[in-house]
Design a protein around this motif. Structure first.
Motif, PDB file in Angstrom:
ATOM      1  N   LEU A  40       0.807  -1.219   0.000  1.00  0.00           N
ATOM      2  CA  LEU A  40       0.000   0.000   0.000  1.00  0.00           C
ATOM      3  C   LEU A  40       0.842   1.272   0.000  1.00  0.00           C
ATOM      4  CD1 LEU A  40      -2.863  -1.071   2.423  1.00  0.00           C
ATOM      5  CD2 LEU A  40      -3.000  -0.789  -0.050  1.00  0.00           C
ATOM      6  N   LEU A  41       1.912   1.294   0.772  1.00  0.00           N
ATOM      7  CA  LEU A  41       2.740   2.495   0.834  1.00  0.00           C
ATOM      8  C   LEU A  41       3.348   2.822  -0.524  1.00  0.00           C
ATOM      9  CD1 LEU A  41       4.642   2.262   4.252  1.00  0.00           C
ATOM     10  CD2 LEU A  41       2.782   3.808   3.626  1.00  0.00           C
ATOM     11  N   SER A  42       3.793   1.790  -1.238  1.00  0.00           N
ATOM     12  CA  SER A  42       4.397   2.039  -2.552  1.00  0.00           C
ATOM     13  C   SER A  42       3.341   2.454  -3.576  1.00  0.00           C
ATOM     14  CB  SER A  42       5.147   0.797  -3.036  1.00  0.00           C
ATOM     15  OG  SER A  42       4.265  -0.308  -3.168  1.00  0.00           O
ATOM     16  N   ILE A  43       2.122   1.922  -3.445  1.00  0.00           N
ATOM     17  CA  ILE A  43       1.055   2.262  -4.397  1.00  0.00           C
ATOM     18  C   ILE A  43       0.543   3.683  -4.150  1.00  0.00           C
ATOM     19  CG2 ILE A  43      -1.300   1.715  -5.140  1.00  0.00           C
ATOM     20  CD1 ILE A  43      -0.708  -1.211  -4.517  1.00  0.00           C
ATOM     21  N   TYR A  44       0.353   4.010  -2.868  1.00  0.00           N
ATOM     22  CA  TYR A  44      -0.185   5.325  -2.514  1.00  0.00           C
ATOM     23  C   TYR A  44       0.895   6.385  -2.334  1.00  0.00           C
ATOM     24  CZ  TYR A  44      -4.717   3.128  -1.457  1.00  0.00           C
ATOM     25  OH  TYR A  44      -5.919   2.468  -1.538  1.00  0.00           O
ATOM     26  N   GLY A  45       2.156   5.950  -2.236  1.00  0.00           N
ATOM     27  CA  GLY A  45       3.223   6.884  -1.895  1.00  0.00           C
ATOM     28  C   GLY A  45       3.743   7.691  -3.059  1.00  0.00           C
ATOM     29  N   MET A  46       3.061   7.704  -4.165  1.00  0.00           N
ATOM     30  CA  MET A  46       3.464   8.491  -5.321  1.00  0.00           C
ATOM     31  C   MET A  46       2.204   8.989  -6.017  1.00  0.00           C
ATOM     32  SD  MET A  46       4.526   5.377  -7.870  1.00  0.00           S
ATOM     33  CE  MET A  46       3.350   4.107  -8.302  1.00  0.00           C
TER      34      MET A  46
ATOM     35  N   PHE B 208      -0.793  -4.299  -9.898  1.00  0.00           N
ATOM     36  CA  PHE B 208      -0.387  -4.054  -8.519  1.00  0.00           C
ATOM     37  C   PHE B 208      -0.808  -5.205  -7.602  1.00  0.00           C
ATOM     38  CE2 PHE B 208      -0.423   0.517  -9.847  1.00  0.00           C
ATOM     39  CZ  PHE B 208       0.910   0.774  -9.552  1.00  0.00           C
ATOM     40  N   GLN B 209      -1.736  -6.045  -8.076  1.00  0.00           N
ATOM     41  CA  GLN B 209      -2.207  -7.174  -7.272  1.00  0.00           C
ATOM     42  C   GLN B 209      -1.578  -8.498  -7.701  1.00  0.00           C
ATOM     43  OE1 GLN B 209      -4.228  -6.855  -4.556  1.00  0.00           O
ATOM     44  NE2 GLN B 209      -3.997  -4.669  -4.905  1.00  0.00           N
ATOM     45  N   TYR B 210      -0.874  -8.519  -8.801  1.00  0.00           N
ATOM     46  CA  TYR B 210      -0.248  -9.762  -9.238  1.00  0.00           C
ATOM     47  C   TYR B 210       0.832 -10.217  -8.260  1.00  0.00           C
ATOM     48  CZ  TYR B 210      -2.434 -10.048 -13.858  1.00  0.00           C
ATOM     49  OH  TYR B 210      -3.332 -10.197 -14.882  1.00  0.00           O
ATOM     50  N   SER B 211       1.516  -9.261  -7.678  1.00  0.00           N
ATOM     51  CA  SER B 211       2.582  -9.597  -6.740  1.00  0.00           C
ATOM     52  C   SER B 211       2.747  -8.453  -5.760  1.00  0.00           C
ATOM     53  CB  SER B 211       3.904  -9.832  -7.490  1.00  0.00           C
ATOM     54  OG  SER B 211       4.978  -9.929  -6.585  1.00  0.00           O
ATOM     55  N   TYR B 212       3.005  -8.813  -4.492  1.00  0.00           N
ATOM     56  CA  TYR B 212       3.245  -7.800  -3.464  1.00  0.00           C
ATOM     57  C   TYR B 212       4.736  -7.596  -3.202  1.00  0.00           C
ATOM     58  CZ  TYR B 212      -1.751  -7.959  -2.369  1.00  0.00           C
ATOM     59  OH  TYR B 212      -3.115  -7.876  -2.442  1.00  0.00           O
ATOM     60  N   GLU B 213       5.565  -8.116  -4.081  1.00  0.00           N
ATOM     61  CA  GLU B 213       6.996  -7.887  -3.949  1.00  0.00           C
ATOM     62  C   GLU B 213       7.313  -6.416  -4.176  1.00  0.00           C
ATOM     63  OE1 GLU B 213       9.050 -10.411  -6.640  1.00  0.00           O
ATOM     64  OE2 GLU B 213       8.504 -12.274  -5.603  1.00  0.00           O
ATOM     65  N   LYS B 214       8.373  -5.959  -3.524  1.00  0.00           N
ATOM     66  CA  LYS B 214       8.793  -4.572  -3.703  1.00  0.00           C
ATOM     67  C   LYS B 214       9.168  -4.337  -5.164  1.00  0.00           C
ATOM     68  CE  LYS B 214       8.420  -3.853   0.719  1.00  0.00           C
ATOM     69  NZ  LYS B 214       7.299  -3.062   1.269  1.00  0.00           N
ATOM     70  N   LYS B 215       8.670  -3.252  -5.734  1.00  0.00           N
ATOM     71  CA  LYS B 215       8.897  -2.975  -7.154  1.00  0.00           C
ATOM     72  C   LYS B 215      10.217  -2.243  -7.355  1.00  0.00           C
ATOM     73  CE  LYS B 215       4.588  -4.358  -7.411  1.00  0.00           C
ATOM     74  NZ  LYS B 215       4.274  -5.766  -7.656  1.00  0.00           N
ATOM     75  N   SER B 216      10.983  -2.719  -8.308  1.00  0.00           N
ATOM     76  CA  SER B 216      12.236  -2.031  -8.626  1.00  0.00           C
ATOM     77  C   SER B 216      11.983  -0.874  -9.580  1.00  0.00           C
ATOM     78  CB  SER B 216      13.223  -3.009  -9.267  1.00  0.00           C
ATOM     79  OG  SER B 216      12.771  -3.407 -10.556  1.00  0.00           O
ATOM     80  N   TRP B 217      10.905  -0.958 -10.353  1.00  0.00           N
ATOM     81  CA  TRP B 217      10.515   0.054 -11.334  1.00  0.00           C
ATOM     82  C   TRP B 217      11.540   0.193 -12.469  1.00  0.00           C
ATOM     83  CZ3 TRP B 217       5.733   1.935 -11.639  1.00  0.00           C
ATOM     84  CH2 TRP B 217       4.933   1.894 -10.485  1.00  0.00           C
ATOM     85  N   GLU B 218      12.434  -0.772 -12.589  1.00  0.00           N
ATOM     86  CA  GLU B 218      13.319  -0.771 -13.746  1.00  0.00           C
ATOM     87  C   GLU B 218      12.602  -1.338 -14.964  1.00  0.00           C
ATOM     88  OE1 GLU B 218      16.259   0.671 -13.947  1.00  0.00           O
ATOM     89  OE2 GLU B 218      15.896   1.317 -11.883  1.00  0.00           O
ATOM     90  N   CYS B 219      11.536  -2.087 -14.707  1.00  0.00           N
ATOM     91  CA  CYS B 219      10.765  -2.707 -15.779  1.00  0.00           C
ATOM     92  C   CYS B 219       9.312  -2.780 -15.330  1.00  0.00           C
ATOM     93  CB  CYS B 219      11.298  -4.096 -16.085  1.00  0.00           C
ATOM     94  SG  CYS B 219      10.399  -4.970 -17.391  1.00  0.00           S
TER      95      CYS B 219
END
Length: 578
Positions: free
Chosen positions: A377-383, A393-404
């Motif tokens: 939630l913090l990563s989804i709402y934090g931007m 965003f629901q496929y995986s709750y792993e931390k996103k690197s945002w490189e891809c």
């Protein structure tokens, strides 16, 4: 539990109110400005042009729900469609989970269980997601669990009001989603053997007769037949047949969605707490624990036995059996309460002043905080994010690197993002942009990834002028622009979205956006042609380097509206709005 919280109901209601407030904030945050995506468009595409009677008697597409279709029909012919009102019904059901279910927890296991149950419901990423999406899952998560608990209280109390609650909530849940039938009926797999055994005198005593059970079951089937009978005859449920099947990996993925975290340690800890809670419930309320076990068991068996499109994905399994989420949180709340009670009675804690009140509950709240901080939630709402309803965003709750981009089937790499968006990220005075066109399907919609880079609010653009729309834009629903469903709305006053009609200069200016960006051919821009060919998708027109026809049309009229584009390349054309 501390005696103060037990005796003083004021403390209980204060803490419950805080949990409800947290649940509301997380469900409502920026909701009116979230762009409609993916399966939310099934009903929007299906409802226009149909009569109320037709919608009452036909399923529509497989992702449709008759009551949701009726709800959208009523909105369309009264106050119109907007992002918020389309999601209002799921939002209400999502909040009812946080408001009502804790009182079930209180009645089953006490005040502190109710508080932790409320907090787990409030911060669940999965339940939050389906409280924010215009689909049936928010309703079924509430109605199925409500029906199960109502059934339990009816059996142990004999009060008819619980039977009525079970019949109506159970039938209504099936009305929203046919798969809810599993959760509504499976408890009887344990209830009837329990009623026949002698255990019902040793544990929870049954206050009803077998004849009463039969009457209630018949009532449920009769009400379901009234609601769905005509549709089942005129329009058999369109189950999407495929070769997809649930695998062990799929079920393991559900555990991450259930716990709301991706860290294997915290998932394992959550599952240990869940199992421990189930063991504790078995000792206290064997009937209820047996009912809940049969609900989970029959959902697993049903999912294993069915071949349905995307049933191999953890996300699909979880939403088909979404009532297991409140069941799991109740069990975790029970084990948390037991853990804290054990800590309270320890000698070390009892020697500390106020230790038996502060320390155990502080530990309990730390568990909730860790689950929240480890979740997505913090990563989804934090931007800046107008795509929180993006299914990726629901496929995986792993931390996103945002490189891809998150979708492995259609990767977009940060290094390949258009130079205009990199430049846009440096423009501090720009708050909003308009993107056109907008794909319906999440898999083909990558604007969320661009937004992470430029961090400007995104407004979706659309055209309703059917005369200029490309006549054939593909054969699959995901590969489909929002222009086409909206072009079937005869009265444009019924469209009250935060989106912008791209032909209306006044609306574009009024939106407050600084730039409008036209994408010539999104599939080519996303380099998806090879992936589409490999998947044998019947979209040959999109393999060509054709520019989407409305973009050519808008390019001509924007010369008069805004002058020369501020940026143009082989993929996009950007205009500064004057």
């Amino acid at each position: 539990m501390p005696q103060k919280l037990k005796k003083n109901s004021f403390d209980f209601y204060i803490l419950l109110s805080i949990a409800i407030l947290i649940g509301f904030i997380l469900r409502y945050y920026n909701l009116p400005y979230q762009i409609l995506l993916d399966d939310e468009w099934h009903a929007l595409d299906y409802v226009p042009g149909k009569s109320l009677f037709y919608l009452l008697t036909h399923w529509g597409l497989s992702a449709n729900s008759i009551p949701m279709n009726i709800y959208l029909y009523c909105l369309l012919h009264t106050i119109g469609w907007s992002e918020l009102v389309l999601r209002f019904l799921p939002l209400v059901f999502g909040m009812l989970c946080v408001i009502i279910f804790p009182f079930f927890g209180k009645k089953i296991a006490g005040n502190r269980v109710a508080i932790f149950f409320a907090l787990l419901l409030a911060i669940s990423p999965f339940l939050i997601f389906y409280s924010r999406e215009s689909r049936a899952y928010g309703a079924t998560s509430f109605l199925v669990f409500f029906s199960i608990i109502s059934l339990y209280f009816w059996i142990i109390s004999g009060r008819s009001r619980y039977a009525v609650a079970y019949v109506f909530s159970g039938a209504l849940s099936v009305y929203f989603h046919l798969f809810a039938l599993v959760g509504v009926l499976s408890p009887f797999g344990f209830i009837i053997p329990y009623w026949l055994s002698s255990d019902n005198r040793k544990n929870e005593k049954i206050h009803i007769k077998l004849a009463h059970i039969i009457i209630v079951l018949l009532s449920v089937f009769i009400l379901i037949s009234v609601l769905l009978g005509t549709a089942l005859v005129l329009s058999p449920f369109p189950m999407v047949k495929s070769e997809d099947y649930a695998s062990i990996e799929s079920f393991i993925g559900v555990l991450s969605l259930l716990s709301g975290v991706a860290n294997p340690f915290y998932i394992a800890l959550f599952m240990c707490m869940l199992i421990w809670g189930f063991v504790l419930l078995c000792k206290r309320r064997i009937l209820l624990s047996g009912m809940l076990f049969f609900v989970v068991l029959f959902y697993v068996l049903s999912i294993i036995s069915v071949k349905h499109d995307s049933i191999n994905m953890s996300l699909e399994i979880a939403r088909f059996s979404i009532c297991i989420f409140p069941i799991s949180y109740l069990l975790v709340a029970i084990s948390t309460d037991h853990l804290l009670s054990r800590i309270e009675t320890s000698r070390i804690i009892s020697r500390i002043q106020y230790g038996t009140i502060l320390i155990p509950n502080l530990i309990g709240f730390c568990i909730i905080i860790v689950l929240f901080l480890e979740g997505p939630l913090l990563s989804i709402y934090g931007m800046v994010n107008n795509f929180t309803n993006h299914v990726l965003f629901q496929y995986s709750y792993e931390k996103k690197s945002w490189e891809c981009s998150f979708n492995p089937n259609f990767p977009i790499y940060k290094k390949d993002i258009n130079a205009f968006y990199l430049w846009l990220s440096t423009q501090e005075n720009t708050k909003k942009i308009i993107e056109y066109p907008m794909y319906i399907g999440s898999s083909f919609n990558f604007y969320y990834f661009y937004q992470y880079v430029h961090q400007k609010e995104v407004i979706g653009g659309y055209i309703t002028n059917i005369a200029i729309l490309y006549p054939s834009i593909g054969k699959i629903f995901g590969n489909y622009y929002i222009d086409f469903p909206l072009s079937r709305i005869k009265n444009s006053d019924q469209l009250k979205f935060n989106m912008v009609n791209m032909e209306d200069k006044a609306s574009i200016i009024k939106s407050g956006a600084t730039f409008v960006i036209l994408h010539k051919n999104l599939l080519i821009e996303m380099s998806h042609r090879s992936a589409i060919k490999e998947n044998n998708l019947n979209t040959p027109d999109l393999f060509q380097n054709n520019i989407y026809t409305p973009v050519l049309y808008l390019e001509n009229i924007y010369q008069n509206y805004f002058g020369k584009p501020i940026f143009a390349d082989q993929n996009i054309i950007a205009y500064k709005i004057h």
